[in-house]
Motif scaffolding. Sequence first.
Motif, PDB file in Angstrom:
ATOM      1  N   HIS A   1       0.980  -1.038   0.192  1.00 34.86           N
ATOM      2  CA  HIS A   1       0.010  -0.038  -0.092  1.00 34.86           C
ATOM      3  C   HIS A   1       0.965   1.220   0.035  1.00 34.86           C
ATOM      4  O   HIS A   1       1.781   1.430   0.715  1.00 34.86           O
ATOM      5  N   SER A   2       0.462   2.241  -0.616  1.00 36.43           N
ATOM      6  CA  SER A   2       1.311   3.526  -0.973  1.00 36.43           C
ATOM      7  C   SER A   2       1.616   4.179   0.497  1.00 36.43           C
ATOM      8  O   SER A   2       2.718   4.774   0.420  1.00 36.43           O
ATOM      9  N   GLU A   3       0.959   4.033   1.403  1.00 33.23           N
ATOM     10  CA  GLU A   3       1.064   4.764   2.883  1.00 33.23           C
ATOM     11  C   GLU A   3       2.273   3.875   3.360  1.00 33.23           C
ATOM     12  O   GLU A   3       2.898   4.611   4.462  1.00 33.23           O
ATOM     13  N   LYS A   4       2.812   2.836   2.833  1.00 32.09           N
ATOM     14  CA  LYS A   4       4.027   2.127   3.703  1.00 32.09           C
ATOM     15  C   LYS A   4       5.117   2.385   2.676  1.00 32.09           C
ATOM     16  O   LYS A   4       6.179   1.817   3.297  1.00 32.09           O
ATOM     17  N   ILE A   5       5.055   3.076   2.146  1.00 29.47           N
ATOM     18  CA  ILE A   5       6.242   3.292   1.243  1.00 29.47           C
ATOM     19  C   ILE A   5       6.953   4.451   1.687  1.00 29.47           C
ATOM     20  O   ILE A   5       6.430   5.588   1.768  1.00 29.47           O
ATOM     21  N   LEU A   6       8.296   4.360   2.023  1.00 29.01           N
ATOM     22  CA  LEU A   6       9.027   5.373   2.428  1.00 29.01           C
ATOM     23  C   LEU A   6       9.824   6.261   1.319  1.00 29.01           C
ATOM     24  O   LEU A   6      10.464   5.778   0.348  1.00 29.01           O
ATOM     25  N   ASN A   7       9.564   7.636   1.453  1.00 27.65           N
ATOM     26  CA  ASN A   7      10.069   8.271   0.497  1.00 27.65           C
ATOM     27  C   ASN A   7      11.459   8.808   0.922  1.00 27.65           C
ATOM     28  O   ASN A   7      11.772   9.653   2.150  1.00 27.65           O
ATOM     29  N   ILE A   8      12.686   8.280   0.377  1.00 22.60           N
ATOM     30  CA  ILE A   8      13.934   8.555   0.920  1.00 22.60           C
ATOM     31  C   ILE A   8      14.738   9.485  -0.020  1.00 22.60           C
ATOM     32  O   ILE A   8      15.997   9.523  -0.327  1.00 22.60           O
ATOM     33  N   THR A   9      14.161  10.021  -1.127  1.00 23.85           N
ATOM     34  CA  THR A   9      14.915  11.043  -2.015  1.00 23.85           C
ATOM     35  C   THR A   9      15.608  12.023  -1.503  1.00 23.85           C
ATOM     36  O   THR A   9      16.955  12.271  -1.793  1.00 23.85           O
ATOM     37  N   ASP A  10      15.182  12.627  -0.232  1.00 25.96           N
ATOM     38  CA  ASP A  10      16.035  13.541   0.531  1.00 25.96           C
ATOM     39  C   ASP A  10      17.472  13.054   1.108  1.00 25.96           C
ATOM     40  O   ASP A  10      18.166  13.739   1.349  1.00 25.96           O
TER      41      ASP A  10
END
Length: 148
Positions: free
Chosen positions: A135-144
């Motif tokens: 699910h999209s809410e479990k994806i971590l955005n590590i771009t930064d």
Amino acid sequence: MQPGGKATTSATNVPALPSETFTSTGYRVLPDFGQLEVSYDGIHYQKICNLKPIYKAHESWRQKTISFAPVKAKKYRLNLHHWWEEPEKNQELLLNSIVLNSSAMLDQFEEKAGLFTEYIENDRIPIYQGKEIIHSEKILNITDKLSV
């Protein structure tokens, strides 16, 4: 299985009426080279999906993801056939890393991601159930956290 069929120079679609298959100079559709089959009793088998050929368009990429509906069975087998054409002298079947994965997979991922140029066939992605997908809410955005 040796890559076969079209060459890179023949991978451009030639103007033609819309169709279910690719149209190109020198291109021919290769047959499926087998099926993945399952058995619930270890005796009788049924087809789960067809094993699609890998064409010559990009000979350095030899991985193909094929999606199919989830199944739990006692036995799995590959029913292999038609991996060479009559005029070919080398009739070896070279397989590496057959992986059955319980995770939801994107059908023809390699072609869709542009990892190699290939005609993308009709999509065979099954309808996955809620527990099989991320699910999209479990994806971590590590771009930064990445340096450019």
